[in-house]
Design an enzyme around this catalytic site. Structure first.
Site, PDB file in Angstrom:
ATOM      1  N   SER A 141      35.838 -24.246 -25.638  1.00 34.26           N
ATOM      2  CA  SER A 141      37.030 -24.213 -24.797  1.00 34.26           C
ATOM      3  C   SER A 141      36.605 -24.384 -23.345  1.00 34.26           C
ATOM      4  CB  SER A 141      37.769 -22.871 -24.955  1.00 34.26           C
ATOM      5  OG  SER A 141      38.782 -22.708 -23.973  1.00 34.26           O
ATOM      6  N   TYR A 154      36.818 -13.615 -24.996  1.00 36.55           N
ATOM      7  CA  TYR A 154      37.032 -15.003 -25.436  1.00 36.55           C
ATOM      8  C   TYR A 154      36.155 -15.955 -24.634  1.00 36.55           C
ATOM      9  CZ  TYR A 154      39.494 -19.336 -26.596  1.00 36.55           C
ATOM     10  OH  TYR A 154      39.809 -20.597 -27.025  1.00 36.55           O
TER      11      TYR A 154
END
Length: 275
Positions: A141, A154
């Site tokens: 990501s 995350y």
């Protein structure tokens, strides 16, 4: 879509493949003529995807964070296919929480699925691919490349996945190619359910291209990386974010015509649909 010669013999495994980005990847490989295994821990979603698939898929009920469960899934795949050519490490979770309020359990759960799970899948795949060759593609990501408030676990898990990609590319070469993709904001069915159209439009307005990405666009990049056309690409991190990180920051709030401050939402559109 007509089958392409480079895909017909491919045996492809997608983790977190029953919904969102993972499902789009699975559909794309199916359209290209590959044999597709979809691994997911959500029994209902897995059943729905298998029933709706236009081409037959191999459903595998397993949790990437549970080694025994994962090993059983690979054993079943071996029995059906006798090998593996492409793995898409797409399974992932996200918990939105301010750093000082993040519990140890939340931290460990996120890293367990997003990073340790990817490690376990890649290790099982690499052992099978080391002789005949193959491709591993990790869904990271842009949050693993820049700081993003309220997503410490995350962000760290995705940054770790990028470094794991580089390391595996070196260790598994020359028979196995390993790359990572870094999606930005992607519009999945989950996001349409969680956000109003106004909220989605506001977020899209912060991006240079003026819109959110689609799961199908992510799937197209994955299909390219798995194809013979990408035979000289390994150890790389490919960003697909509508220009979000072009200025070196994970926000377009600095655009002259953009908003002065990025307002946080209850969750983040990039984090829906398995990755």
């Amino acid at each position: 879509m007509a089958e392409r010669a480079g895909y017909r013999s491919q045996r492809v495994l997608i983790t977190g493949g029953a919904s969102g980005i993972g499902a789009a990847i699975a559909r794309r490989f199916g359209q290209e003529g590959a044999r597709v295994a979809v691994l997911d821990r959500d029994r209902d979603a897995l059943g729905r995807f298998a029933n709706d698939a236009t081409e037959g898929v191999l459903p595998l009920l397993a949790d990437v964070a549970e080694e025994d469960s994962l090993r059983e899934a690979f054993t079943r795949m071996d029995a059906v296919w006798g090998g593996l050519d492409v793995v898409c490490n797409n399974a992932g979770i996200s918990i939105r929480r301010a750093f000082l309020e993040t519990s140890l359990a939340e931290w460990e759960q996120t890293l367990r699925v997003n990073l340790t799970g990817a490690f376990l899948v890649a290790r099982e795949a690499g052992r099978r691919m080391k002789s005949d060759g193959g491709v591993i593609i990790n869904t990271a990501s842009v949050s693993g490349m820049v700081g993003m408030p309220d997503y410490a676990a995350y962000n760290v898990s995705k940054a770790g996945l990028i470094e794991l990609t580089r390391t595996l590319a070196l260790e598994l070469a020359p028979r196995v190619r390993v790359n990572a993709i870094c999606p930005g904001y992607v519009l999945t069915p989950m996001q349409r359910a969680e956000y109003t159209e106004e909220q989605l439009a506001e977020q899209a307005g912060t991006l240079p291209l003026g819109r959110l990405g689609t799961p199908e666009e992510i799937a197209a990049l994955v299909a390219y990386l798995a194809s013979p056309d990408a035979a000289f690409i390994t150890g790389q991190t490919l960003v697909i974010d509508g220009g979000e990180t072009a200025g070196g920051l994970a926000s377009a709030a600095r655009r002259p015509d953009g908003p002065g401050e990025r307002r946080p939402t209850t969750s983040d559109p990039r984090r829906g649909g398995g990755a």
